[in-house]
Each structure stands twice: as structure tokens, then as C-alpha cells.
Design an enzyme around this catalytic site. Structure first.
Site, PDB file in Angstrom:
ATOM      1  N   CYS A 109      37.342  37.554  23.911  1.00 19.09           N
ATOM      2  CA  CYS A 109      37.630  37.025  25.243  1.00 19.09           C
ATOM      3  C   CYS A 109      37.895  35.531  25.116  1.00 19.09           C
ATOM      4  CB  CYS A 109      36.431  37.271  26.156  1.00 19.09           C
ATOM      5  SG  CYS A 109      36.630  36.564  27.806  1.00 19.09           S
ATOM      6  N   LEU A 110      38.921  35.054  25.793  1.00 16.83           N
ATOM      7  CA  LEU A 110      39.257  33.630  25.731  1.00 16.83           C
ATOM      8  C   LEU A 110      38.142  32.769  26.318  1.00 16.83           C
ATOM      9  CD1 LEU A 110      43.020  33.845  26.762  1.00 16.83           C
ATOM     10  CD2 LEU A 110      42.096  33.555  24.454  1.00 16.83           C
ATOM     11  N   HIS A 165      36.453  40.904  34.700  1.00 19.23           N
ATOM     12  CA  HIS A 165      36.302  39.476  35.019  1.00 19.23           C
ATOM     13  C   HIS A 165      36.202  39.250  36.525  1.00 19.23           C
ATOM     14  CE1 HIS A 165      36.491  37.163  31.324  1.00 19.23           C
ATOM     15  NE2 HIS A 165      37.539  37.830  30.890  1.00 19.23           N
ATOM     16  N   HIS A 206      39.189  45.092  30.696  1.00 15.86           N
ATOM     17  CA  HIS A 206      38.602  43.786  30.394  1.00 15.86           C
ATOM     18  C   HIS A 206      38.898  42.780  31.516  1.00 15.86           C
ATOM     19  CE1 HIS A 206      37.595  40.505  27.348  1.00 15.86           C
ATOM     20  NE2 HIS A 206      38.176  39.842  28.322  1.00 15.86           N
ATOM     21  N   GLU A 207      40.150  42.750  31.962  1.00 17.21           N
ATOM     22  CA  GLU A 207      40.537  41.750  32.977  1.00 17.21           C
ATOM     23  C   GLU A 207      39.931  42.065  34.342  1.00 17.21           C
ATOM     24  OE1 GLU A 207      41.573  39.117  31.831  1.00 17.21           O
ATOM     25  OE2 GLU A 207      42.185  39.892  29.887  1.00 17.21           O
ATOM     26  N   GLY A 217      45.792  38.788  28.180  1.00 14.85           N
ATOM     27  CA  GLY A 217      45.423  38.930  29.588  1.00 14.85           C
ATOM     28  C   GLY A 217      44.624  37.722  30.015  1.00 14.85           C
ATOM     29  N   GLN A 219      39.003  32.762  35.039  1.00 17.15           N
ATOM     30  CA  GLN A 219      39.051  32.051  33.754  1.00 17.15           C
ATOM     31  C   GLN A 219      39.746  30.700  33.847  1.00 17.15           C
ATOM     32  OE1 GLN A 219      40.509  35.736  31.526  1.00 17.15           O
ATOM     33  NE2 GLN A 219      39.158  34.746  30.030  1.00 17.15           N
TER      34      GLN A 219
HETATM   35 ZN    ZN Z   1      38.143  37.842  28.908  1.00 10.79          ZN
END
Ligand code: ZN
Length: 197
Positions: free
Chosen positions: A109-110, A155, A151-152, A47, A52
Site C-alpha cells: 500500500c502506498l 480505504h 484494497h481501494e 490504485g 490517501q
Molecule cells: Zn492502499
């Protein structure tokens, strides 16, 4: 492909703005989505939210495809209820928890690259929003796909998993894998001195 913004950048802590109606169905919006999908796949991740890549829009892409899932062990997939999530871009998503069942797993998380922690999340959610062309979308998801969506969407509200994590479990990803692979989450939590909800 875009570079992924890391924790510390202000854009990850802002409320993202709704994507304006006039952007729906445009080449511009589709180009952003294409870039997000390419960035997510290259990472690789399941995701990505627009902040991000530095864009404060309420826009997410998600994908947990069957091929990727096949590389995971059966037991992992079952325990996490990790069922395939087809590629989707969701504009201006709103999330609602369904029921009170929760699950706790390691999550990463990226934008917090190299780290992981246990996070307790709802097992089932309802997501309402728009497709990139402006059609309304209304989905109920459970298991791992529900976790990805939570999670997304977090953000888009300036929230990172570190705000929700069981902080005693915060670990370098490779160390957590070495230490806790194949161990039931209940055991891991007990060893780390965490009381699960
Ligand atoms: Zn994330």
C-alpha cells in the site's frame, strides 16, 4: 501532484463521506481526480483512494495498464490473473463479493510505504458506483483487478491491508522480494507458519 498520506494519519481510519451529487460533473471533482491520477502514476501504483491524499471522500482511481504488465514476468502475471485494468475513477463505490473463491498474494500500500504482506481476498467482485459525471457504473472484475478494487474500497471504510494480512508474512518489500520471488504462495505460507484458508 499530492503527497501520499502515511499510516498513522487519522484520515486513513475514518469512514469517507459520499461525494455529494452536486459535485458530479464539476471542474472541482475532475481536478481532484486529475491530481489523484498523477499521484498514483508517479508513485507508481495501481490504485489510489481519496483519503490517501487527505480527502475523506468516497472516490478511487485505479489503473493497471498493459505497458506496466509487460514488464512483469509471464508466470507472475498468470498466477496473479493480472489482466489489464483501464484507468477509471469511481465515485461512491459499493463492493459485493461474487462466489466464494479466494486467492492469497503479497500486497502493498502506498500509505504503508516499504512494507508488504500476504492478504487473502475474493477472486471476483461486483462494483457499483458512479462515474465522475454521475452515470451509473456496474462492473464485475476478477483476478488482480478484483484485488485492487477490494484494497481501494477498503480505504474508504478506514481499513488498511494490515487489518486483513497474514501478520506473520509482514515484511520489508525488498526482503520479501529477495526471499520469496518465484516461490509459490503455498510454499511461502508454509515456511512462515501460516495456514491459508
Ligand atoms: Zn492502499
Amino acid at each position: 501532484m499530492a503527497s501520499i498520506v502515511q499510516a498513522g494519519e487519522a484520515v486513513l481510519r475514518k469512514m469517507a463521506r459520499p461525494v455529494p451529487r452536486e459535485k458530479l460533473g464539476t471542474v472541482e471533482l475532475q481536478a481532484v481526480i486529475d491530481e489523484m491520477v498523477a499521484t498514483m502514476r508517479a508513485a507508481p501504483g495501481v490504485g489510489l483512494a481519496a483519503p490517501q491524499i487527505g480527502l475523506d471522500w468516497q472516490l478511487i482511481v485505479v489503473e493497471d495498464d498493459a505497458d506496466h504488465l509487460e514488464s512483469l514476468e509471464e508466470e507472475d502475471r498468470r498466477e496473479r490473473e493480472r489482466t489489464p485494468l483501464p484507468l477509471m475513477a469511481i465515485v461512491n463505490p459499493e463492493l459485493e463479493m461474487v462466489g466464494s473463491r479466494q486467492a492469497t498474494f503479497f500486497e502493498g500500500c502506498l500509505s504503508v510505504s516499504g512494507w508488504t504482506a500476504l492478504v487473502t481476498r475474493a477472486l471476483e467482485v461486483r462494483v457499483r458506483g458512479l462515474t465522475p459525471r454521475g452515470e451509473s457504473l456496474d462492473l464485475t472484475l476478477s483476478g488482480w483487478p478484483a484485488r485492487i478494487l477490494q484494497h481501494e474500497v477498503d480505504h474508504l471504510r478506514g481499513t488498511l491491508y494490515v487489518d486483513r494480512m497474514h501478520s506473520r508474512s509482514f515484511s520489508r518489500t525488498e526482503l520479501a522480494q529477495q526471499a520469496w520471488k518465484d516461490r509459490p504462495v503455498g510454499d511461502v505460507a508454509r515456511q512462515l507458519g501460516i495456514v491459508l484458508p
